[in-house]
Design a protein around this motif. Structure first.
Motif, mmCIF file in Angstrom:
data_model
loop_
_atom_site.group_PDB
_atom_site.id
_atom_site.type_symbol
_atom_site.label_atom_id
_atom_site.label_comp_id
_atom_site.label_asym_id
_atom_site.label_seq_id
_atom_site.Cartn_x
_atom_site.Cartn_y
_atom_site.Cartn_z
ATOM 1 N N ILE A 4 -22.272 -33.458 -16.499
ATOM 2 C CA ILE A 4 -23.056 -32.230 -16.622
ATOM 3 C C ILE A 4 -22.740 -31.477 -17.913
ATOM 4 O O ILE A 4 -23.541 -30.655 -18.354
ATOM 5 C CB ILE A 4 -22.878 -31.303 -15.406
ATOM 6 C CG1 ILE A 4 -21.451 -30.771 -15.312
ATOM 7 C CG2 ILE A 4 -23.319 -32.001 -14.131
ATOM 8 C CD1 ILE A 4 -21.288 -29.606 -14.369
ATOM 9 N N ALA A 5 -21.592 -31.762 -18.525
ATOM 10 C CA ALA A 5 -21.208 -31.062 -19.753
ATOM 11 C C ALA A 5 -22.134 -31.389 -20.918
ATOM 12 O O ALA A 5 -22.127 -30.698 -21.933
ATOM 13 C CB ALA A 5 -19.767 -31.393 -20.124
ATOM 14 N N GLN A 6 -22.963 -32.420 -20.766
ATOM 15 C CA GLN A 6 -23.873 -32.825 -21.827
ATOM 16 C C GLN A 6 -25.185 -32.041 -21.827
ATOM 17 O O GLN A 6 -26.030 -32.247 -22.699
ATOM 18 C CB GLN A 6 -24.174 -34.324 -21.709
ATOM 19 C CG GLN A 6 -22.956 -35.198 -21.750
ATOM 20 C CD GLN A 6 -22.163 -35.041 -23.034
ATOM 21 O OE1 GLN A 6 -22.719 -35.030 -24.130
ATOM 22 N NE2 GLN A 6 -20.858 -34.908 -22.908
ATOM 23 N N SER A 7 -25.346 -31.135 -20.858
ATOM 24 C CA SER A 7 -26.605 -30.414 -20.738
ATOM 25 C C SER A 7 -26.373 -29.002 -20.214
ATOM 26 O O SER A 7 -25.781 -28.825 -19.148
ATOM 27 C CB SER A 7 -27.533 -31.169 -19.775
ATOM 28 O OG SER A 7 -28.593 -30.357 -19.340
ATOM 29 N N ASP A 8 -26.854 -28.019 -20.953
ATOM 30 C CA ASP A 8 -26.752 -26.640 -20.491
ATOM 31 C C ASP A 8 -27.473 -26.449 -19.157
ATOM 32 O O ASP A 8 -27.011 -25.698 -18.295
ATOM 33 C CB ASP A 8 -27.334 -25.669 -21.530
ATOM 34 C CG ASP A 8 -26.483 -25.567 -22.780
ATOM 35 O OD1 ASP A 8 -25.287 -25.919 -22.718
ATOM 36 O OD2 ASP A 8 -27.016 -25.145 -23.825
ATOM 37 N N GLU A 9 -28.595 -27.115 -18.993
ATOM 38 C CA GLU A 9 -29.357 -27.014 -17.752
ATOM 39 C C GLU A 9 -28.543 -27.540 -16.564
ATOM 40 O O GLU A 9 -28.510 -26.921 -15.495
ATOM 41 C CB GLU A 9 -30.664 -27.792 -17.869
ATOM 42 C CG GLU A 9 -31.493 -27.774 -16.605
ATOM 43 C CD GLU A 9 -32.745 -28.639 -16.713
ATOM 44 O OE1 GLU A 9 -33.306 -28.949 -15.649
ATOM 45 O OE2 GLU A 9 -33.149 -29.008 -17.830
ATOM 46 N N LEU A 10 -27.876 -28.691 -16.774
ATOM 47 C CA LEU A 10 -27.065 -29.253 -15.696
ATOM 48 C C LEU A 10 -25.835 -28.409 -15.409
ATOM 49 O O LEU A 10 -25.437 -28.261 -14.251
ATOM 50 C CB LEU A 10 -26.660 -30.687 -16.017
ATOM 51 C CG LEU A 10 -27.792 -31.714 -16.025
ATOM 52 C CD1 LEU A 10 -27.268 -33.090 -16.430
ATOM 53 C CD2 LEU A 10 -28.490 -31.765 -14.680
ATOM 54 N N ILE A 11 -25.240 -27.828 -16.434
ATOM 55 C CA ILE A 11 -24.098 -26.931 -16.226
ATOM 56 C C ILE A 11 -24.531 -25.740 -15.387
ATOM 57 O O ILE A 11 -23.850 -25.341 -14.441
ATOM 58 C CB ILE A 11 -23.496 -26.466 -17.569
ATOM 59 C CG1 ILE A 11 -22.792 -27.630 -18.257
ATOM 60 C CG2 ILE A 11 -22.520 -25.308 -17.346
ATOM 61 C CD1 ILE A 11 -22.339 -27.329 -19.670
ATOM 62 N N GLU A 12 -25.679 -25.179 -15.723
ATOM 63 C CA GLU A 12 -26.177 -24.022 -14.976
ATOM 64 C C GLU A 12 -26.477 -24.394 -13.523
ATOM 65 O O GLU A 12 -26.176 -23.638 -12.612
ATOM 66 C CB GLU A 12 -27.441 -23.475 -15.644
ATOM 67 C CG GLU A 12 -27.956 -22.214 -14.995
ATOM 68 C CD GLU A 12 -29.144 -21.633 -15.741
ATOM 69 O OE1 GLU A 12 -30.051 -21.126 -15.066
ATOM 70 O OE2 GLU A 12 -29.166 -21.694 -16.985
ATOM 71 N N ARG A 13 -27.040 -25.570 -13.328
ATOM 72 C CA ARG A 13 -27.453 -25.976 -11.983
ATOM 73 C C ARG A 13 -26.284 -26.448 -11.113
ATOM 74 O O ARG A 13 -26.225 -26.158 -9.925
ATOM 75 C CB ARG A 13 -28.489 -27.088 -12.084
ATOM 76 C CG ARG A 13 -29.026 -27.508 -10.750
ATOM 77 C CD ARG A 13 -30.208 -28.411 -10.904
ATOM 78 N NE ARG A 13 -30.732 -28.739 -9.594
ATOM 79 C CZ ARG A 13 -31.758 -29.500 -9.380
ATOM 80 N NH1 ARG A 13 -32.417 -30.008 -10.391
ATOM 81 N NH2 ARG A 13 -32.160 -29.748 -8.161
ATOM 82 N N TYR A 14 -25.355 -27.213 -11.708
ATOM 83 C CA TYR A 14 -24.310 -27.865 -10.924
ATOM 84 C C TYR A 14 -22.885 -27.408 -11.251
ATOM 85 O O TYR A 14 -21.941 -27.878 -10.609
ATOM 86 C CB TYR A 14 -24.378 -29.382 -11.115
ATOM 87 C CG TYR A 14 -25.642 -29.988 -10.588
ATOM 88 C CD1 TYR A 14 -25.901 -30.011 -9.227
ATOM 89 C CD2 TYR A 14 -26.587 -30.542 -11.445
ATOM 90 C CE1 TYR A 14 -27.066 -30.571 -8.726
ATOM 91 C CE2 TYR A 14 -27.744 -31.108 -10.956
ATOM 92 C CZ TYR A 14 -27.979 -31.119 -9.602
ATOM 93 O OH TYR A 14 -29.137 -31.668 -9.110
ATOM 94 N N GLY A 15 -22.716 -26.519 -12.191
ATOM 95 C CA GLY A 15 -21.386 -26.158 -12.673
ATOM 96 C C GLY A 15 -20.380 -25.782 -11.607
ATOM 97 O O GLY A 15 -19.221 -26.163 -11.694
#
Length: 82
Positions: A38-49
């Protein structure tokens, strides 16, 4: 074979525990496990962080968020591989 995603990030000890639960079950289902950092995508960090590790099928809306055990994981894999 269908893919199942494990949203995680390097160095996450909970993600390592999740792999210990998931890996032995993979042979029982026609799926492969793909880890998504998830660290490769701001969207994924926001969603799954704050939820990682998370299991997700690209073909279903359902997600399985940590903590999960062998029984919950097997039930999830059964539902998403039908």
């Amino acid at each position: 074979m269908k893919a199942i995603y494990l949203y995680s990030t390097p160095g996450c000890h909970l993600c390592e525990l999740a792999r210990e639960v998931v890996d032995p079950l993979l042979g029982n289902y026609a799926v492969t496990l793909e880890e998504v950092d998830i660290a490769q995508s701001d969207e994924l960090i926001e969603r799954y962080g704050v939820k990682i590790p998370v299991l997700k099928s690209p073909h279903h809306l359902e997600e399985l968020c940590w903590p999960f055990d062998t029984h919950q994981t097997a039930a999830f894999l059964q539902r998403v591989t039908v």
